[in-house]
Design a protein around this motif. Structure first.
Motif, PDB file in Angstrom:
ATOM      1  N   ARG A  21     -41.692 -65.226  21.602  1.00 34.87           N
ATOM      2  CA  ARG A  21     -40.665 -65.275  22.243  1.00 34.87           C
ATOM      3  C   ARG A  21     -40.751 -65.236  23.658  1.00 34.87           C
ATOM      4  NH1 ARG A  21     -37.260 -60.944  19.928  1.00 34.87           N
ATOM      5  NH2 ARG A  21     -36.814 -62.727  18.320  1.00 34.87           N
ATOM      6  N   TYR A  22     -41.691 -64.185  24.341  1.00 36.19           N
ATOM      7  CA  TYR A  22     -41.875 -63.893  25.593  1.00 36.19           C
ATOM      8  C   TYR A  22     -43.096 -64.573  25.881  1.00 36.19           C
ATOM      9  CZ  TYR A  22     -38.498 -60.506  24.530  1.00 36.19           C
ATOM     10  OH  TYR A  22     -37.265 -59.887  24.356  1.00 36.19           O
ATOM     11  N   LEU A  23     -43.644 -65.849  25.529  1.00 31.72           N
ATOM     12  CA  LEU A  23     -44.678 -66.514  25.983  1.00 31.72           C
ATOM     13  C   LEU A  23     -44.171 -67.276  27.172  1.00 31.72           C
ATOM     14  CD1 LEU A  23     -46.857 -67.326  22.790  1.00 31.72           C
ATOM     15  CD2 LEU A  23     -46.937 -65.434  24.443  1.00 31.72           C
ATOM     16  N   MET A  24     -45.260 -67.624  27.966  1.00 32.28           N
ATOM     17  CA  MET A  24     -44.712 -68.658  29.305  1.00 32.28           C
ATOM     18  C   MET A  24     -44.693 -70.013  28.968  1.00 32.28           C
ATOM     19  SD  MET A  24     -46.868 -69.053  33.045  1.00 32.28           S
ATOM     20  CE  MET A  24     -46.565 -67.220  33.293  1.00 32.28           C
ATOM     21  N   GLY A  25     -43.614 -70.834  29.154  1.00 34.06           N
ATOM     22  CA  GLY A  25     -43.422 -72.121  28.911  1.00 34.06           C
ATOM     23  C   GLY A  25     -42.700 -72.253  27.777  1.00 34.06           C
ATOM     24  N   VAL A  26     -42.545 -71.414  26.944  1.00 35.69           N
ATOM     25  CA  VAL A  26     -41.644 -71.682  25.882  1.00 35.69           C
ATOM     26  C   VAL A  26     -40.278 -71.527  26.026  1.00 35.69           C
ATOM     27  CG1 VAL A  26     -40.674 -70.684  23.639  1.00 35.69           C
ATOM     28  CG2 VAL A  26     -43.107 -70.337  24.213  1.00 35.69           C
ATOM     29  N   THR A  27     -39.303 -72.772  25.619  1.00 32.29           N
ATOM     30  CA  THR A  27     -37.993 -73.139  26.013  1.00 32.29           C
ATOM     31  C   THR A  27     -37.100 -72.885  24.842  1.00 32.29           C
ATOM     32  OG1 THR A  27     -38.240 -75.363  25.219  1.00 32.29           O
ATOM     33  CG2 THR A  27     -38.834 -74.980  27.635  1.00 32.29           C
ATOM     34  N   GLY A  28     -37.682 -72.640  23.480  1.00 32.63           N
ATOM     35  CA  GLY A  28     -36.936 -72.276  22.413  1.00 32.63           C
ATOM     36  C   GLY A  28     -37.684 -71.985  21.061  1.00 32.63           C
ATOM     37  N   VAL A  29     -37.119 -71.278  20.367  1.00 28.01           N
ATOM     38  CA  VAL A  29     -37.920 -70.960  18.963  1.00 28.01           C
ATOM     39  C   VAL A  29     -37.184 -71.350  17.788  1.00 28.01           C
ATOM     40  CG1 VAL A  29     -39.127 -69.368  17.804  1.00 28.01           C
ATOM     41  CG2 VAL A  29     -39.340 -69.332  20.102  1.00 28.01           C
ATOM     42  N   SER A  30     -37.586 -71.923  16.734  1.00 25.63           N
ATOM     43  CA  SER A  30     -36.970 -72.278  15.557  1.00 25.63           C
ATOM     44  C   SER A  30     -37.649 -71.544  14.479  1.00 25.63           C
ATOM     45  CB  SER A  30     -36.871 -73.729  15.230  1.00 25.63           C
ATOM     46  OG  SER A  30     -36.422 -74.092  14.096  1.00 25.63           O
ATOM     47  N   ASN A  31     -37.132 -70.594  13.752  1.00 27.24           N
ATOM     48  CA  ASN A  31     -37.747 -69.896  12.691  1.00 27.24           C
ATOM     49  C   ASN A  31     -37.609 -70.554  11.544  1.00 27.24           C
ATOM     50  OD1 ASN A  31     -38.891 -67.827  11.038  1.00 27.24           O
ATOM     51  ND2 ASN A  31     -37.650 -66.160  11.787  1.00 27.24           N
ATOM     52  N   GLN A  32     -38.618 -71.369  10.742  1.00 24.17           N
ATOM     53  CA  GLN A  32     -38.416 -71.718   9.596  1.00 24.17           C
ATOM     54  C   GLN A  32     -39.318 -71.036   8.574  1.00 24.17           C
ATOM     55  OE1 GLN A  32     -38.280 -76.232   9.622  1.00 24.17           O
ATOM     56  NE2 GLN A  32     -37.250 -76.155  11.577  1.00 24.17           N
ATOM     57  N   ILE A  33     -39.793 -70.135   8.754  1.00 17.00           N
ATOM     58  CA  ILE A  33     -40.947 -69.260   7.867  1.00 17.00           C
ATOM     59  C   ILE A  33     -39.981 -68.819   6.613  1.00 17.00           C
ATOM     60  CG2 ILE A  33     -42.249 -67.344   7.743  1.00 17.00           C
ATOM     61  CD1 ILE A  33     -42.432 -67.561  10.837  1.00 17.00           C
ATOM     62  N   LEU A  34     -40.585 -69.091   5.448  1.00 15.22           N
ATOM     63  CA  LEU A  34     -39.814 -68.814   4.302  1.00 15.22           C
ATOM     64  C   LEU A  34     -40.396 -67.438   3.692  1.00 15.22           C
ATOM     65  CD1 LEU A  34     -39.790 -72.107   2.467  1.00 15.22           C
ATOM     66  CD2 LEU A  34     -38.105 -71.083   3.835  1.00 15.22           C
ATOM     67  N   ILE A  35     -39.562 -66.693   2.944  1.00 15.47           N
ATOM     68  CA  ILE A  35     -39.996 -65.321   2.299  1.00 15.47           C
ATOM     69  C   ILE A  35     -40.316 -65.655   0.818  1.00 15.47           C
ATOM     70  CG2 ILE A  35     -39.502 -63.018   1.727  1.00 15.47           C
ATOM     71  CD1 ILE A  35     -39.532 -63.705   4.791  1.00 15.47           C
ATOM     72  N   LYS A  36     -41.492 -65.280   0.153  1.00 16.92           N
ATOM     73  CA  LYS A  36     -42.152 -65.641  -1.125  1.00 16.92           C
ATOM     74  C   LYS A  36     -41.251 -64.920  -2.076  1.00 16.92           C
ATOM     75  CE  LYS A  36     -46.903 -66.146   0.475  1.00 16.92           C
ATOM     76  NZ  LYS A  36     -47.888 -65.633   0.545  1.00 16.92           N
ATOM     77  N   GLN A  37     -40.941 -63.458  -2.189  1.00 23.22           N
ATOM     78  CA  GLN A  37     -40.451 -62.779  -3.247  1.00 23.22           C
ATOM     79  C   GLN A  37     -39.087 -63.040  -3.821  1.00 23.22           C
ATOM     80  OE1 GLN A  37     -41.493 -58.842  -2.704  1.00 23.22           O
ATOM     81  NE2 GLN A  37     -43.502 -59.305  -1.716  1.00 23.22           N
ATOM     82  N   THR A  38     -38.641 -62.486  -4.998  1.00 27.64           N
ATOM     83  CA  THR A  38     -37.246 -62.706  -5.295  1.00 27.64           C
ATOM     84  C   THR A  38     -36.354 -61.334  -4.747  1.00 27.64           C
ATOM     85  OG1 THR A  38     -37.754 -61.561  -7.066  1.00 27.64           O
ATOM     86  CG2 THR A  38     -37.927 -63.788  -7.098  1.00 27.64           C
ATOM     87  N   VAL A  39     -35.226 -61.626  -4.885  1.00 29.86           N
ATOM     88  CA  VAL A  39     -34.136 -60.683  -4.259  1.00 29.86           C
ATOM     89  C   VAL A  39     -33.160 -60.116  -5.500  1.00 29.86           C
ATOM     90  CG1 VAL A  39     -32.553 -62.499  -3.701  1.00 29.86           C
ATOM     91  CG2 VAL A  39     -32.455 -60.304  -2.580  1.00 29.86           C
ATOM     92  N   SER A  40     -32.855 -58.783  -5.315  1.00 30.66           N
ATOM     93  CA  SER A  40     -31.954 -58.236  -6.254  1.00 30.66           C
ATOM     94  C   SER A  40     -30.718 -57.851  -5.335  1.00 30.66           C
ATOM     95  CB  SER A  40     -32.569 -56.926  -6.817  1.00 30.66           C
ATOM     96  OG  SER A  40     -31.515 -56.066  -7.532  1.00 30.66           O
ATOM     97  N   PRO A  41     -29.431 -58.561  -6.172  1.00 30.05           N
ATOM     98  CA  PRO A  41     -28.166 -58.178  -5.240  1.00 30.05           C
ATOM     99  C   PRO A  41     -27.836 -56.981  -5.139  1.00 30.05           C
ATOM    100  CG  PRO A  41     -27.577 -59.362  -7.052  1.00 30.05           C
ATOM    101  CD  PRO A  41     -29.255 -59.440  -7.043  1.00 30.05           C
ATOM    102  N   VAL A  42     -28.222 -55.854  -6.425  1.00 31.05           N
ATOM    103  CA  VAL A  42     -27.985 -54.614  -6.442  1.00 31.05           C
ATOM    104  C   VAL A  42     -28.780 -53.726  -5.378  1.00 31.05           C
ATOM    105  CG1 VAL A  42     -27.977 -52.479  -7.859  1.00 31.05           C
ATOM    106  CG2 VAL A  42     -27.460 -54.477  -8.799  1.00 31.05           C
ATOM    107  N   ALA A  43     -30.003 -54.132  -5.244  1.00 29.76           N
ATOM    108  CA  ALA A  43     -30.878 -53.459  -3.970  1.00 29.76           C
ATOM    109  C   ALA A  43     -30.366 -53.815  -3.003  1.00 29.76           C
ATOM    110  CB  ALA A  43     -32.146 -53.991  -4.117  1.00 29.76           C
ATOM    111  N   VAL A  44     -29.911 -54.953  -2.287  1.00 31.62           N
ATOM    112  CA  VAL A  44     -29.479 -55.269  -1.115  1.00 31.62           C
ATOM    113  C   VAL A  44     -28.238 -54.463  -0.704  1.00 31.62           C
ATOM    114  CG1 VAL A  44     -28.461 -57.208   0.254  1.00 31.62           C
ATOM    115  CG2 VAL A  44     -30.547 -57.534  -1.117  1.00 31.62           C
ATOM    116  N   GLN A  45     -27.235 -54.316  -1.801  1.00 27.15           N
ATOM    117  CA  GLN A  45     -26.060 -53.829  -1.491  1.00 27.15           C
ATOM    118  C   GLN A  45     -26.491 -52.150  -0.975  1.00 27.15           C
ATOM    119  OE1 GLN A  45     -22.639 -54.686  -1.475  1.00 27.15           O
ATOM    120  NE2 GLN A  45     -22.372 -52.422  -0.700  1.00 27.15           N
ATOM    121  N   ALA A  46     -27.270 -51.609  -2.112  1.00 25.98           N
ATOM    122  CA  ALA A  46     -27.748 -50.201  -1.857  1.00 25.98           C
ATOM    123  C   ALA A  46     -28.436 -49.872  -0.751  1.00 25.98           C
ATOM    124  CB  ALA A  46     -28.635 -49.981  -3.134  1.00 25.98           C
TER     125      ALA A  46
END
Length: 216
Positions: free
Chosen positions: A130-155
């Motif tokens: 983000r703070y490098l000289m010359g950068v005009t924008g950043v698109s974050n398309q990095i993916l996350i590998k693991q699975t997600v639990s809705p109960v865990a997210v709410q908690a």
């Protein structure tokens, strides 16, 4: 409740107060609590900091960004130089797994792809760029590998809000489709909204957080 004029004046004051932003180059318009930032800034970092400054203001319901980045001559760099610097910055970050993130640069706009195990690793990759000289924008398309639990997210959302003395977790509904988490409900400020979003992003396996929270 603040009027649009009061919100406008508060956003202008917050931009003036933020030392990383040249407020003179940014115009502010407000319509029904929706703030539009327009004008020119000299770096992607300044654009980011201006957005965050506006979000800190009470009464702001949403942001529309019409700012563009106009690099001064001293900050302009060719894409090869930027790509090389981004690669080095990612290699030096202890939070980004080695060779997990790939870099594409076009006219100063950086796109990051690849896979990591945790959201904090993806955030670290963005921070490294983000703070490098010359950068005009950043698109974050990095993916996350693991699975997600809705109960865990709410908690995690409820626990995060309670730790910081906020009691509105019950008004936030969490739904999960695959690795996408959708937040709906009502929160009293951008602070609580950010807390809920951060808690959702902190859950293992979350690829995307869809924020449908309403700030009242």
């Amino acid at each position: 409740m603040k009027t649009d004029h009061q919100i406008q004046q508060d956003v202008l004051a917050e931009l003036e107060w933020e030392p990383a932003v040249n407020a003179a180059g940014i115009g502010v318009e407000v319509d029904d609590g929706i703030v539009t930032l327009a004008g020119h800034v000299e770096s992607y970092a300044e654009k980011w900091d201006a957005e965050r400054a506006a979000q800190r203001v009470g009464g702001v319901r949403a942001l529309a960004i019409e700012m563009d980045v106009r690099l001064p001559g001293s900050s302009k760099r060719d894409d090869v130089d930027i790509a090389r610097t981004v690669e080095n910055s990612l290699q030096w970050s202890i939070s980004v797994p080695k060779d997990s993130v790939h870099v594409l640069v076009e006219k100063g706009y950086v796109t990051l792809t690849g896979q990591v195990s945790w959201t904090y690793q993806r955030d670290a990759a963005i921070l490294a760029v983000r703070y490098l000289m010359g950068v005009t924008g950043v698109s974050n398309q990095i993916l996350i590998k693991q699975t997600v639990s809705p109960v865990a997210v709410q908690a995690q959302i409820e626990a995060s809000l309670k730790r910081q003395a906020h009691q509105d977790a019950r008004k936030i509904a969490v739904s999960v489709h695959g690795a996408d988490v959708t937040l709906t409900g009502v929160v009293p400020s951008w602070t609580e909204r950010d807390l809920a979003r951060n808690a959702a992003w902190s859950a293992a396996g979350v690829h995307n957080v869809i924020d449908e929270l309403t700030v009242v």
